[in-house]
Design a protein around this motif. Structure first.
Motif, short mmCIF file in Angstrom:
data_model
loop_
_atom_site.label_atom_id
_atom_site.label_comp_id
_atom_site.label_asym_id
_atom_site.label_seq_id
_atom_site.Cartn_x
_atom_site.Cartn_y
_atom_site.Cartn_z
N ARG A 171 0.81 -1.21 0.00
CA ARG A 171 0.00 0.00 0.00
C ARG A 171 0.84 1.25 0.00
O ARG A 171 0.38 2.32 -0.40
CB ARG A 171 -0.92 0.02 1.23
CG ARG A 171 -2.17 -0.78 1.04
CD ARG A 171 -3.17 -0.48 2.12
NE ARG A 171 -3.89 0.75 1.79
CZ ARG A 171 -4.96 1.15 2.43
NH1 ARG A 171 -5.42 0.46 3.43
NH2 ARG A 171 -5.57 2.26 2.09
N SER A 228 4.37 2.43 -6.70
CA SER A 228 3.67 1.93 -7.87
C SER A 228 2.16 1.97 -7.69
O SER A 228 1.61 1.33 -6.80
CB SER A 228 4.12 0.48 -8.14
OG SER A 228 3.13 -0.24 -8.84
N ARG A 229 1.44 2.72 -8.52
CA ARG A 229 0.01 2.92 -8.35
C ARG A 229 -0.79 1.62 -8.41
O ARG A 229 -1.61 1.36 -7.55
CB ARG A 229 -0.55 3.86 -9.40
CG ARG A 229 -0.40 5.37 -9.21
CD ARG A 229 -0.88 5.96 -7.96
NE ARG A 229 -2.03 6.79 -7.82
CZ ARG A 229 -2.91 7.20 -8.73
NH1 ARG A 229 -2.79 6.83 -9.98
NH2 ARG A 229 -3.91 7.97 -8.44
N PRO A 230 -0.60 0.78 -9.42
CA PRO A 230 -1.41 -0.45 -9.50
C PRO A 230 -1.22 -1.36 -8.28
O PRO A 230 -2.20 -1.89 -7.76
CB PRO A 230 -0.94 -1.14 -10.78
CG PRO A 230 0.20 -0.37 -11.28
CD PRO A 230 0.24 0.94 -10.61
N VAL A 231 0.01 -1.48 -7.81
CA VAL A 231 0.24 -2.32 -6.63
C VAL A 231 -0.49 -1.75 -5.42
O VAL A 231 -1.17 -2.46 -4.68
CB VAL A 231 1.75 -2.44 -6.33
CG1 VAL A 231 1.97 -3.14 -5.02
CG2 VAL A 231 2.44 -3.18 -7.45
N LEU A 254 -3.07 0.15 -5.33
CA LEU A 254 -4.51 0.01 -5.50
C LEU A 254 -4.95 -1.41 -5.19
O LEU A 254 -5.94 -1.65 -4.49
CB LEU A 254 -4.90 0.37 -6.93
CG LEU A 254 -6.41 0.54 -7.17
CD1 LEU A 254 -6.95 1.62 -6.26
CD2 LEU A 254 -6.67 0.88 -8.62
N LEU A 255 -4.21 -2.39 -5.68
CA LEU A 255 -4.54 -3.79 -5.43
C LEU A 255 -4.56 -4.07 -3.93
O LEU A 255 -5.49 -4.69 -3.41
CB LEU A 255 -3.49 -4.68 -6.11
CG LEU A 255 -3.77 -6.18 -6.09
CD1 LEU A 255 -5.01 -6.46 -6.92
CD2 LEU A 255 -2.59 -6.95 -6.66
N CYS A 256 -3.54 -3.57 -3.24
CA CYS A 256 -3.46 -3.84 -1.81
C CYS A 256 -4.57 -3.12 -1.05
O CYS A 256 -5.13 -3.65 -0.10
CB CYS A 256 -2.08 -3.42 -1.29
SG CYS A 256 -0.77 -4.44 -1.98
N THR A 257 -4.88 -1.90 -1.49
CA THR A 257 -5.96 -1.17 -0.83
C THR A 257 -7.28 -1.92 -1.01
O THR A 257 -8.08 -2.02 -0.08
CB THR A 257 -6.10 0.24 -1.42
OG1 THR A 257 -4.85 0.91 -1.30
CG2 THR A 257 -7.17 1.02 -0.71
N THR A 258 -7.50 -2.46 -2.22
CA THR A 258 -8.73 -3.22 -2.47
C THR A 258 -8.81 -4.41 -1.53
O THR A 258 -9.86 -4.70 -0.94
CB THR A 258 -8.76 -3.71 -3.92
OG1 THR A 258 -8.44 -2.63 -4.78
CG2 THR A 258 -10.13 -4.26 -4.27
#
Lengths: 238, 242, 218
Positions: free
Chosen positions: A48, A52-55, A57-61
């Motif tokens: 989080r 890296s934005r995608p990483v 975001l994935l972790c936040t999800t």
């Protein structure tokens, strides 16, 4: 109040055995789930905070999903729903041949749920370290990975020892939810004893005492850990 | 050595640097001063890529800081930076603070790194404290350690971001003395500071900034003796009356 | 995997809605009760009167050491016994929740009270107000304003906790969902639906909290 006291029932062969078995399952579920929670939680928490934005975001999800659904519902999803939605071979194996499905489900469900809470602690810890130190590490020539490894993670882990021991205790308490999918851990056993012997007071007191002892041990461990990980003179921006 | 060309930078819609151009040659000591919010700290942080710029070009020796794909880590290993709040690693001793970069970034052996650390700490007079933790040192001591930490990397240039602003008055001089000595040894330095005494003593040039623009960029004596702009005159009169 | 049969959900919507209402009602009452009792516990703890302080600390630490399910079992067993007659599951559950959550609320409120600057208390004392007056007029109003986001967050946690009345078959949203799941034989649809409903409510709640926090620091 109309009640027959009989504390001796707790020490009768059969019921004592139930209690001990329950304690065993509680510890087993909690400890293995804790290992899983740490492994996944640290990864997700670090993820989080990565640039890296995608990483991130994935972790936040991940965190938002596991935090906003009650643990009970999560356990049911793992136990009842997962075997139905995976390919039928795997589903059949899960329902029939997998050893100890209640235990495995409890560990996975509890572990991944707690991982989301661990992730939040780790994230808070990393953010508390402060941008100044991060800048200094980068200015010193350290790469992102090195900065995390030598500066951010060591400091943040020391900062989050208190809330983490609280999570450790929480996982013991949450292990009681496994009774809803049929695992006979401590709380379940105490209820069984209450139903069989009508000595509810004694049965529940036994369980209560054991949980209190676990909590006390966790507190002692916390204090020892805190003393050992103190950074001299550093107060931290929690 | 450091070449800054027409850089502009925005935070969102707020423009914090506007068309700044200047340079620092090898061995030069340049002081950057100006009122709060003038962008001087931001400017210096752009030099080693800690802050990105949207327009313009910055080169340090053969590194183009602003180009995409530049290995900023390598660049930062060659430039040292000292921060206002020292930013020593609190969980490591002084010795470890100095050795971390040397071992992990420059690949020096433990003995090499230790030898260098001890030599540098001794130069700033703090050898007895080398195994203490930053929390056990005073502000002035911490900043001197911070300078040594940057020097341990054998930098080609040193950047200072208000190094004495967070210090109690009685500790400012011990840090300035270290910086003066560094300047006299020929280190290329870019220093953001309010300490005009320091500037007059060792700076070759003074850059005055206001509201994101470089207003003046002149030889030290010329700047102090005869400031051209009204803003600079105003600023100097306020600062020098302490 | 078979077909996802939405009709199960639609057909049972009134029943599910009843369950959800119970969950929300239980949550609301437990939040109110929890805050009231929690405030009392916090004030006791901070009162400086040793027996009150110890009693409060002992209670809070005891409750915080045990799982909620066990507390639910306790009160389901204890309340009818104490009253000498059977009592509706809802009331036993409500008492259990209030007693449980009060311990957690008291910690939040205690921190909130302690976050109000000592200077404020001194100002009150200088005007001649006594301890309870200072709490009522000076400290608690400020403390609560600071704590609103955390109190709401705890409320969201409480809402999730209400799902545990499943263990005593009280017909909250969770229990109802599982009844439908079993009787209609549609486990996947019902539990996924339940998860979605909880997620939407809790996530919306957390967004609300974030707005509250932004408003506070604005």
């Amino acid at each position: 109040m109309n009640y027959n006291w009989n504390w001796g029932v707790l020490f009768e062969e059969e019921y004592l055995g139930w209690l001990i078995s329950g304690v065993g399952w509680t510890f087993s579920v909690a400890l293995v789930a804790w290992v899983l929670a740490l492994a996944v939680g640290i990864l997700v928490g670090v993820g989080r905070t990565l640039p890296s934005r995608p990483v991130a975001l994935l972790c936040t999800t991940y965190v938002e999903i596991f935090r906003n659904v009650p643990l009970l519902v999560q356990l049911f999803l793992w136990y009842f729903v997962l075997p139905e939605i995976v390919p039928s071979d795997m589903g059949r194996w899960m329902k029939r041949d997998m050893p100890n499905p209640e235990y495995v489900t409890a560990v996975v469900g509890l572990g991944l749920y707690t991982a989301s809470r661990v992730a939040e602690q780790v994230r808070a810890g990393i953010n508390a370290v402060g941008g100044g130190l991060t800048s200094a590490a980068y200015a010193n020539g350290l790469s992102t990975a090195q900065t995390y490894r030598y500066v951010l993670l060591p400091i943040s882990f020391r900062l989050i020892v208190p809330p983490m021991t609280s999570e450790f205790l929480t996982i013991f308490k949450n292990s009681s939810l496994a009774l809803t999918i049929g695992l006979l851990e401590l709380t379940a056993q105490s209820q069984q004893i209450a139903e069989y012997t009508f000595q509810g007071f004694e049965a529940f007191t036994a369980a209560t005492v054991i949980y209190v002892v676990i909590a006390l041990c966790a507190t002692v461990i916390a204090q020892i850990l805190e003393r050992h990980t103190k950074i001299p003179g550093f107060v931290g921006k929690a | 050595m450091i070449d800054i060309q027409n850089i502009s930078k925005w935070y969102g819609t707020f423009q914090v640097l506007t068309d700044c151009t200047t340079s620092v040659t090898k061995g030069e000591v340049v002081v950057v001063c100006g009122p709060s919010g003038s962008g001087k700290s931001t400017l210096i942080k752009c030099v080693n890529g800690l802050e990105p710029v949207q327009q313009g070009k910055i080169t340090v020796e053969d590194f183009e800081v602003t180009a995409r794909g530049t290995n900023l880590t390598k660049l930062r290993a060659r430039i040292g930076m000292v921060f206002q709040h020292f930013e020593l690693y609190p969980h490591m001793s002084v010795r470890e603070n100095l050795c971390l970069g040397q071992q992990k970034v420059l690949g020096r052996s433990r003995d090499e790194a230790n030898a260098k650390a001890e030599a540098l700490i001794d130069r700033v007079g703090l050898l007895p404290h080398i195994d203490k933790f930053p929390g056990q040192l005073s502000g002035g001591q911490q900043q001197r350690v911070a300078i040594s930490r940057s020097l341990a990397m054998d930098p080609i240039a040193m950047l200072f971001d208000e190094p004495t602003s967070a210090l109690d008055p009685e500790m400012i001089n011990e840090v300035l003395d270290v910086m003066v000595e560094l300047a006299r040894e020929g280190m290329t330095m870019m220093v953001v500071t309010h300490e005009m005494g320091f500037a007059r003593k060792v700076a070759d040039r003074v850059i005055f900034m206001d509201e994101g623009h470089i207003i003046e960029d002149r030889q030290t004596e010329a700047f102090f003796g005869n400031p051209e702009s009204d803003r600079a005159k105003d600023f100097l009169s306020k600062i020098l009356n302490h | 995997m078979g077909d996802f049969d939405l009709s199960v959900i639609i057909d049972n919507l009134p029943f599910l809605w009843q369950g959800l209402q119970l969950s929300l009602l239980l949550t609301f009452l437990a939040v109110v009760g929890g805050i009231v009792l929690g405030t009392l516990l916090a004030l006791m703890r901070l009162s400086g009167i040793l027996p009150l302080s110890l009693l409060s600390a002992g209670y809070v630490n005891l409750i915080r050491s045990v799982p909620l399910i066990l507390v639910i079992f306790w009160f389901y067993f204890l309340v009818p016994l104490a009253l000498g007659r059977p009592i509706g599951g809802f009331y036993s559950a409500l008492i259990a929740f209030v007693m449980f959550e009060a311990a957690y609320y008291s910690e939040i409120i205690r921190a909130g009270i302690q976050s109000v600057r000592q200077g404020q208390v001194h100002a009150g004392q200088a005007t001649g107000l006594n301890y309870w007056q200072i709490q009522r007029y000076v400290v608690l109003p400020q403390a609560f304003r600071n704590m609103v986001p955390i109190l709401v967050t705890q409320g969201i946690i409480l809402f999730q906790d209400t799902s545990l009345v499943f263990v005593v078959s009280l017909r909250d949203f969770m229990t109802v969902s599982s009844i439908v799941a079993r009787t209609e034989g549609r486990l996947a649809e019902m539990y996924v639906f339940a998860a979605l409903v909880y997620f939407v409510i809790c996530f919306a709640g957390s967004l609300f909290v974030r707005r509250l926090q932004k408003a506070k620091t604005a």
